[in-house]
Design an enzyme around this catalytic site. Sequence first.
Site, PDB file in Angstrom:
ATOM      1  N   ASP A   1      38.840 175.447  -6.042  1.00 28.81           N
ATOM      2  CA  ASP A   1      39.808 175.505  -4.811  1.00 28.81           C
ATOM      3  C   ASP A   1      41.459 175.027  -5.420  1.00 28.81           C
ATOM      4  OD1 ASP A   1      38.821 173.039  -5.295  1.00 28.81           O
ATOM      5  OD2 ASP A   1      38.511 172.446  -3.237  1.00 28.81           O
TER       6      ASP A   1
ATOM      7  N   ASP B   1      34.333 185.707 -11.650  1.00 29.95           N
ATOM      8  CA  ASP B   1      34.279 187.255 -11.020  1.00 29.95           C
ATOM      9  C   ASP B   1      35.543 187.167 -10.179  1.00 29.95           C
ATOM     10  OD1 ASP B   1      33.365 189.609 -10.456  1.00 29.95           O
ATOM     11  OD2 ASP B   1      32.715 188.530  -8.415  1.00 29.95           O
TER      12      ASP B   1
ATOM     13  N   LYS C   1      33.520 173.188  -9.755  1.00 33.31           N
ATOM     14  CA  LYS C   1      33.492 172.665  -8.653  1.00 33.31           C
ATOM     15  C   LYS C   1      32.521 171.283  -8.561  1.00 33.31           C
ATOM     16  CE  LYS C   1      34.437 172.246  -4.119  1.00 33.31           C
ATOM     17  NZ  LYS C   1      35.979 171.828  -3.597  1.00 33.31           N
TER      18      LYS C   1
END
Length: 360
Positions: A225, A249, A191
Amino acid sequence: MAHRIVFLPGDGIGPEVSGAARRCVDATGVAIEWIDGVAGEAAIRQFNTPLPPQTLELIRRHKVAIKGPITTPIGSGFRSVNVEIRRQLDLYACLRPCKSYAGVRAPYSDVNLVIVRENTEDLYAGIEFDAGSPEARELESVIRRLSRQPMHPDPALSIKPISAYATERIVRFAFDYAVSHGRKKVTAVTKANIMKSTDGLFLATARQVAGSYAGRVVFEERLIDNLCMQLVLRPQEYDVLVLPNLYGDIVSDLCAGLIGGLGVAPGANMGRDAAVFEAVHGSAPKYAGQNKVNPTAMILSAALMLEHVGERDAAQRLEQAVAAVLREGRRVTYDLKAGRGDASAVGTSQMADAIIEQLR
Ligand code: NAD
């Protein structure tokens, strides 16, 4: 010479699925000397700690272990044995192949990607401070002094360390894996548009490492995202994904869902000096001792282990045997049947028997 492999049966359903995997490995004909060790509840009973130093020493000495899932007791003060093994042995790379198998009900039938998750840092490193604690207040005042970002009073704080050192080795691991497994593309996931310092460093380091594989493996970047949406819509477009710890994860579970769930998702935690092979799923205590759950994830983890010790042919035969039993869909556990109450479902150990028959 026989390969020496440390065997940790685990808790809950662990002994059943790891026992099934051990029998399947033996049935490949590869000579293995199993070195039995304990961790988790059995170790607490014997040594009053879930991870005795002897167990770590066994893995250090023999370098390869296969491990059933271990229960993390809630509120007992014991840390997660799984996290502790990774930390103590510096198993910095978590490898999770996600592949569709015919016969397993899943949203897609043609997924074949590999997740490489950084295992040692990020928000997952556990550097946290409770709201209102003296440490959090002290840190808050330092942050207020150093940063112009607004914060509500008395926040709980988590630290997100990302280093060039850890990023370089995980990205290199991903590229080396791609090269040695004939994979074409590595996608770095961050990100970095928002977390410019931490994820920005991960991305910049990944770009640098990618340069030394140019012409051999394609490098691509995705924001986390956007990746999540694309994985749900077009998982076939991905090959090897390399991610910081926390995104890794979460995306691991998303991808396990794409291929039919935890029952079929294998994994490995690998470092420079040791590797521990284990299913993605946990110890599912409510099913313990019932000879009921699906051994596939653990058996596929064992196939990864065989490959790691240089037994590529046996690894492939084992994977093909699992695929054949899944495809046929007859001697499989309840979770692989169309209806949960299907009386034709077999037990953990009978499914392992079916896989072993395929190996003969
Ligand atoms: P879990 O994976 O143990 O179980 C969740 C559910 O998934 C189960 O109730 C079951 O319905 C299904 N499931 C899991 N494995 C399956 C299998 N092989 N076949 C069929 N269905 C299966 O997750 P949880 O309930 O969150 O965790 C239980 C314990 O396991 C906790 O103590 C947790 O800390 C531990 N855990 C250990 C590991 C590990 O050892 N690496 C990983 C995850 C969780």
